[in-house]
Design an enzyme around this catalytic site. Structure first.
Site, PDB file in Angstrom:
ATOM      1  N   ARG A 174       0.828  -1.217   0.000  1.00 25.07           N
ATOM      2  CA  ARG A 174       0.000   0.000   0.000  1.00 25.07           C
ATOM      3  C   ARG A 174       0.861   1.265   0.000  1.00 25.07           C
ATOM      4  NH1 ARG A 174      -5.360  -0.609   1.524  1.00 25.07           N
ATOM      5  NH2 ARG A 174      -5.384   1.346   2.669  1.00 25.07           N
ATOM      6  N   ASP A 190      -2.774  10.270   5.865  1.00 30.22           N
ATOM      7  CA  ASP A 190      -3.178  11.286   6.834  1.00 30.22           C
ATOM      8  C   ASP A 190      -3.021  10.843   8.279  1.00 30.22           C
ATOM      9  OD1 ASP A 190      -5.761  13.292   5.259  1.00 30.22           O
ATOM     10  OD2 ASP A 190      -3.552  13.225   5.210  1.00 30.22           O
TER      11      ASP A 190
END
Ligand SMILES: CN(C)c1ccccc1CNc1ccc(C(N)=O)cn1
Length: 246
Positions: free
Chosen positions: A154, A169
């Site tokens: 990822r 984030d």
């Protein structure tokens, strides 16, 4: 990103190569997953890959020779000096930071042990790092290895597409994720927080940051311990704690 997996059950690894974003990443050539099976390198005519532990005790260990020969093949197929990681309950705990490190290596060989484990001399001589996915015992290292393959993949640019930064984030900031909602606006009397339907992106950003901070404080205060809060974060957290009667 290159992953070599030493495993007696290569079909298990299909769970990451044949489904979801990691499947697409394999198809796009963004990641490569090679499985090497020690059973293909046994020398005894019965094809044994396990043997009894010295000192007695229940269970078997993975035999050294098939494992080392499989490792040798994996190294020959991997980039030069690829690090070797063994999944084991004795390992360092996997977290975002270690996933980031492994991604930075560009390639990794993962040993997924079976039986009661592997010979200490293989760990000493061949393994650069033992990694654990948590304090519990599994029947093999394949599931932990797939956690590493998925989490590291990822981080490869292009694997997640435009939700990449959304993912970065909160957890990259060492915070838990904010609560998320989708249609319908109300279920069983539970409504979506009004701020999320306000269209005020500044308010929404602050609300989400506040939720990250508050939930991290409530559920994982350890994550907040080594984190300096900005003035805004401090204000948002204090407000959250007052609202939640802390
Ligand atoms: C059989 N065992 C105990 C074993 C012993 C040594 C190596 C591998 C294994 C395979 N099992 C694993 C592997 C990893 C984890 C983990 N927590 O990451 C849990 N179990």
């Amino acid at each position: 990103m290159y992953f070599g997996v030493i495993t007696l059950f290569p079909e298990m690894i299909d769970a990451v190569t044949k489904f979801g974003v990691t499947r697409r990443a394999c198809e796009n050539g963004l990641i490569k997953v090679d499985c090497i099976n020690p059973r293909d390198y046994t020398e005894d005519k019965f094809g044994n890959v396990d043997d009894k532990p010295y000192g007695g005790g229940p269970g078997m260990l993975m035999q050294v020779q098939p494992l080392r020969d499989a490792l040798r093949v994996a190294r020959s197929q991997a980039p030069k000096d690829t690090k070797v990681v063994c999944m084991s309950p004795q390992g360092v705990q996997l977290n975002h930071s270690l996933v980031t490190d492994i991604h930075s290596w560009g390639s990794v060989i993962l040993i997924a042990g079976r039986y009661e484990g592997i010979d200490e001399r293989v760990l000493q001589k061949e393994v650069d790092l033992e990694v654990s996915v948590g304090d519990y015992v599994l029947s093999g290292g394949e599931l932990p290895a797939m956690c590493i393959i998925d989490a590291v993949s990822r981080m490869v640019p292009g694997v997640l597409g435009n939700i990449q930064n959304a993912q970065e984030d909160s957890f990259a900031q060492g915070l838990l994720h904010f609560p998320q909602y989708t249609r319908p606006e109300e279920i069983d009397g539970m409504r979506v927080p009004e701020v999320l339907m306000s269209g005020n992106h500044e308010k929404i950003r602050n609300w989400r940051l506040q939720q990250c901070l508050g939930r991290t404080y409530e559920r994982r205060p350890d994550l907040l311990k080594n984190r300096v809060l900005t003035k805004l974060e401090r204000k948002l957290l204090d407000e959250y704690l007052q609202e939640h009667d802390f």
